[in-house]
Design an enzyme around this catalytic site. Sequence first.
Site, PDB file in Angstrom:
ATOM      1  N   ASP A  44       0.851  -1.205   0.000  1.00  0.00           N
ATOM      2  CA  ASP A  44       0.000   0.000   0.000  1.00  0.00           C
ATOM      3  C   ASP A  44       0.881   1.247   0.000  1.00  0.00           C
ATOM      4  OD1 ASP A  44      -1.864   2.122   0.722  1.00  0.00           O
ATOM      5  OD2 ASP A  44      -3.229   0.537   1.326  1.00  0.00           O
ATOM      6  N   SER A  85      -7.247   4.288  -1.021  1.00  0.00           N
ATOM      7  CA  SER A  85      -7.025   2.835  -1.078  1.00  0.00           C
ATOM      8  C   SER A  85      -8.309   2.053  -1.351  1.00  0.00           C
ATOM      9  CB  SER A  85      -6.391   2.331   0.217  1.00  0.00           C
ATOM     10  OG  SER A  85      -5.063   2.775   0.293  1.00  0.00           O
ATOM     11  N   THR A 138      -7.948  -2.055   1.711  1.00  0.00           N
ATOM     12  CA  THR A 138      -7.368  -2.907   0.665  1.00  0.00           C
ATOM     13  C   THR A 138      -7.908  -4.342   0.713  1.00  0.00           C
ATOM     14  OG1 THR A 138      -5.410  -1.507   0.787  1.00  0.00           O
ATOM     15  CG2 THR A 138      -5.204  -3.546  -0.485  1.00  0.00           C
ATOM     16  N   GLU A 253      -1.148  -8.075   1.602  1.00  0.00           N
ATOM     17  CA  GLU A 253      -0.891  -6.637   1.629  1.00  0.00           C
ATOM     18  C   GLU A 253       0.153  -6.235   2.672  1.00  0.00           C
ATOM     19  OE1 GLU A 253      -3.710  -3.942   3.376  1.00  0.00           O
ATOM     20  OE2 GLU A 253      -3.087  -2.298   2.084  1.00  0.00           O
ATOM     21  N   ASP A 300      -1.208   0.118  -4.664  1.00  0.00           N
ATOM     22  CA  ASP A 300      -2.516   0.676  -5.039  1.00  0.00           C
ATOM     23  C   ASP A 300      -2.398   2.138  -5.458  1.00  0.00           C
ATOM     24  OD1 ASP A 300      -1.868   1.354  -2.423  1.00  0.00           O
ATOM     25  OD2 ASP A 300      -3.890   1.043  -1.637  1.00  0.00           O
TER      26      ASP A 300
HETATM   27 MG    MG Z   1      -4.265  -0.753   2.544  1.00  0.00          MG
HETATM   28 ZN    ZN Z   2      -2.991   6.183   2.454  1.00  0.00          ZN
END
Ligand code: MG
Ligand code: ZN
Length: 368
Positions: A44, A85, A138, A253, A300
């Site tokens: 992320d 996200s 996410t 993630e 992302d």
């Molecule tokens: Mg995330």
């Molecule tokens: Zn952020």
Amino acid sequence: MKKPILVLFIAFAILTNVKADNNPADRHKPGKNQPKNVILLIGDGMGLSHMYAAYTVAKDNIRMVQCPNIALVTTFSDSNYITDSAAAGTAIATGTKTTNGMIGMKPDKTPVKSVLKYAEDKGLATGLVATSSITHATPASFIANVESRKMLEEIARQFLETDIDVFIGGGYDNFTSRKDKLNLVDSLLVRDYTVVRSIPEMMEVNDGKLAALLYPEHAPKISEGRGDMLSLATSKAIELLSKNKKGFFLMVEGSQIDWGGHDNNLDYIISETLDFDKACAVALDFAARDGETLVIITADHETGGLSIPGGDLKAGKPEGKFSTGDHSAIPVPLYSDGPGSDQFHGFIDNTDIFRTMVNLLRLGGENE
Ligand code: MG
Ligand code: ZN
């Protein structure tokens, strides 16, 4: 002047071709382009600078950059030049651009189905791993359909509406300390999940469905004692999911690279990116042994508008400079290896990731 350059070019082309033909480890032969399994790893907020800062500290010893196929991915959402996200996760998980803050829905609130659910419907095993709460934007994008990423308790409830096999992360409180007084851990037990709250307990689970809710909310930072949670969770998820003969889909993630970006804290970014890279190594090692697994590593969006105006590669010291405390619009890199990874190249959009995964796994999914 033109001829020597042409000759050099031809010589180079022949040499590189010979090299590829003679490489017995080349897994990208024709006919070997259909993966049985997909492992999608999302850092992320992990832009190119985040990777290169980690690369500098590790003195080039990171795994994600060893992937043979690289693409650049645009991340804008339906509502904003700069995504959040939720919209970015929804684009990757469902192939649909939506409004910032929305999860698994079109801007008009029509629910859209994720690659994880298409995989589940085709009999593949499915899993999610995160270093945040498992209900965070996410991972939620792969499992839930809600108007707002803030609806954490509803997202937790929607886990029960799916057949997901393995989920590992934080978020225990969203399952147990709820406004509606439901205890979703009891519901998970009824549905034959093994529910654990610690890493040693998680490591002892050798079959069946696993819900590892390891923290009340998010996992601690790697610098504050998370240990090898992410790579252990990745390897446990792969171990359990790979028992399914039809294949599996797993999303992993590295949630907190983004939080280091929001904090404009380069050390936080680097330690989280290196930890995420360890999970990438677990996935890539499995894929190399297995030969039927596509590994996709991406982000992302970028966070922090990070640049590296100075540093020292020999000393392993990057200098970071941030241009925002939020996300930026900069396209993110995507690294991939394994059967079908040659489909990820060039300048692509985040929604293309969904379409390519669904095509390669022959899931027959279309959301638009
Ligand atoms: Mg995330
Ligand atoms: Zn952020």
